[in-house]
Scaffold this active site. Structure first.
Site, PDB file in Angstrom:
ATOM      1  CE  LYS A 191      -3.274   3.946  17.417  1.00 32.22           C
ATOM      2  NZ  LYS A 191      -3.650   5.403  17.195  1.00 32.22           N
ATOM      3  N   GLY A 244      -3.309   2.763   6.653  1.00 30.96           N
ATOM      4  CA  GLY A 244      -2.785   4.120   6.821  1.00 30.96           C
ATOM      5  C   GLY A 244      -1.858   4.482   5.683  1.00 30.96           C
ATOM      6  CB  SER A 245       0.675   7.104   5.403  1.00 29.29           C
ATOM      7  OG  SER A 245       1.602   6.849   6.450  1.00 29.29           O
ATOM      8  CD  GLU A 266      -6.505   0.154   2.133  1.00 31.82           C
ATOM      9  OE1 GLU A 266      -5.676   1.055   1.845  1.00 31.82           O
ATOM     10  OE2 GLU A 266      -7.703   0.374   2.324  1.00 31.82           O
ATOM     11  CB  CYS A 300      -7.456   4.199   0.982  1.00 30.58           C
ATOM     12  SG  CYS A 300      -8.625   3.371   2.006  1.00 30.58           S
ATOM     13  CD  GLU A 397      -3.798   8.071  -0.402  1.00 28.51           C
ATOM     14  OE1 GLU A 397      -4.858   7.429  -0.403  1.00 28.51           O
ATOM     15  OE2 GLU A 397      -2.810   7.750   0.289  1.00 28.51           O
TER      16      GLU A 397
END
Length: 493
Positions: A191, A244-245, A266, A300, A397
């Site tokens: 995806k 992602g977050s 991650e 990241c 972040e």
């Protein structure tokens, strides 16, 4: 080098539909979504979004490919040849992929040409080499009720893997997830990010061209809240690999826990870069600047917390300000551009809010803080000095070109500040003292620590973090372990 007009023409040739069951197209879908150029703010293309019918079909065909099809029967050496073929095709078209990534993400073209595409090619080649080496172990035991036994283990694919990738480095991170899973014999459903799906869709065409059997690989574009959610909730998915977050990662973990399914997460970072008094200050300033401003800070592992020995604090700040002023912000396709645009208006607003929070929190903005006077989602390279680790800009972040410079007085204090963080993905140390390098590397809590350079992204090295940075590892042997189950077999003789 491909120019902007040519890149835009290439974008129009990229497939715009889901790929599953060995074919392109949608049955019912859930509409479309636009892909927007972050530099011009214009629509690049419209993509067909996968819905419940496409997700169900992709999972069903993936399961059939594993259980009854050619993919499940394929030996490791043949899987390796197919993966090498993908690497060859990707290398042949790497300039095209680099141009599309610049167009899609907004990053300067030299970055995907120097980092993302070479890393992607190497990742497919690295795991092609593992495909026929998934060995088990022979384990001696005390026997079974007085009878001797032979016990051994085998590694089997975990099953159907849903790989959900972010928009900041879509080609490279897709390779990180796809290559080890296919090498292990899993079927993969990718995806891609709705903000930047172009290279993932084009990669699917290369995997098809390489000769993978139907069902072994699928790509389902769509919004994370719809297509992504359908995938993570689907009971036919055995593992979810997500980058992602932390907020979305939590939802993935909860959904996976309902079926006790495997996950690799991650989830970003707030990485420290520690500059000790014995460092080569010019080399450190160059490296720190790369760690903040590369890919517009949308990384990241971005080293956005810069911890500097107090004795040289003002000197390092001055050097970093010089580096920031030397960054040329502009169109990724313009000669000399070293920093492009943020991915979209939402990210621009987010980064701008953090800059405002830095000023309101009492930090001193020594460079940047504004926007260039031009269209596009641009923000200036920004540095805050006289900051503390308790400030919002040092805790959260930002995912933009914003660095926070914090002084320290001792090695112990530097380690304590570095570890006083909810994230633990990576860290960078700048020192000429080998003993200090080993001590601090041991003391800093992070999944990867680099000394006198940026954390190398190499397919042979495991990558991942802990705390809010996630769980599990990708790449290296860890990438194979993450996509296999170890089965024990005991024969009573």
């Amino acid at each position: 080098m491909i120019v902007r007009a040519e890149a835009e023409r290439l974008a129009l040739k990229v497939p715009t539909e889901p790929y599953y069951a060995g074919r392109w197209g949608v049955t019912r879908g859930v509409g479309t979504f636009d892909v927007v150029d972050p530099v011009t703010e214009r629509r690049l293309m419209t993509v067909q979004a996968a819905g419940p019918a496409e997700v169900d079909s992709a999972v069903s065909f993936a399961r059939s490919a594993l259980d009854d099809g050619a993919w499940g029967r394929m030996d490791g050496a043949t899987r390796g040849r197919l993966l090498n073929r993908v690497a060859d095709l990707l290398e042949e078209r790497s300039e095209e992929f680099a141009a599309l990534e610049s167009l899609d993400v907004g990053k300067p073209g030299f970055e995907p040409r120097a980092i993302d595409l070479p890393q992607s090619v190497r990742t497919f080649r690295h795991f092609a080499g593992w495909a026929d080496k998934l060995e088990g172990r022979s384990i001696p035991t005390s026997g079974y009720m007085g009878r001797p036994t032979v016990s051994y283990t085998v590694r089997e694919p975990v099953g159907v893997v849903a790989a959900i990738t972010p928009w900041n480095s879509p080609t490279m991170i897709a390779a990180w997830k796809i290559a080890p899973a296919l090498a292990a014999g899993c079927a993969v459903i990718l995806k891609p990010p709705e903000e930047a799906p172009l290279t993932s869709l084009l990669l699917a065409s290369l995997i098809e061209e390489a000769g993978f059997p139907p069902g072994a690989f699928s790509v389902l574009p769509g919004r994370g809240s719809v297509t992504g959610q359908l995938l993570i909730d689907h009971p036919g998915v055995d593992k979810i690999s997500f980058t992602g977050s932390p907020e979305t990662g939590y939802k993935v973990a909860v959904a996976a826990a309902k079926g006790f399914r495997r996950i690799t997460l991650e989830l970003g970072g707030k990485s420290p870069q520690i500059v000790f008094a014995d460092a080569d200050l010019d080399a450190a300033a160059d490296g720190v600047a790369v760690g903040i401003f590369a890919n517009q800070g949308e990384v990241c592992a971005a080293g956005s917390r810069i911890l500097v020995a107090r004795a040289f604090y003002d000197e390092v700040v001055e050097r970093l300000v010089t580096r920031a002023r030397g960054v040329k912000v502009g169109d990724p396709f313009d000669e000399g551009t070293t920093m492009g645009a943020l991915i979209n208006a939402r990210q621009l607003e987010r980064v701008s809010r953090y800059i405002e929070a830095g000023v309101a929190g009492g930090a001193r903005c020594v460079v940047g803080g504004g926007r260039p006077g031009r269209p596009g989602y641009f923000v200036e390279p920004t540095l805050f000095a006289d900051a503390t680790n308790s400030m919002t800009i040092a805790r959260e972040e930002i995912f933009g070109p914003v660095g926070t410079i914090i002084p320290f007085d001792s090695e112990e204090e530097a380690v304590a500040i570095a570890n006083d963080c909810d994230y633990a993905l990576s860290a960078t140390l700048w020192t000429s003292d080998v003993g200090r390098a080993h001590r601090v590397s041991r003391g800093v809590k992070a999944g990867a620590v680099a000394v006198n350079g940026w954390s190398p992204l190499d397919p042979s090295l495991p990558w991942g973090g802990f705390k809010l940075s996630g769980q599990g590892r990708e790449l290296g042997w860890a990438g194979i372990e993450a996509n296999t189950e170890e089965k024990t077999v005991t024969i009573v003789l």
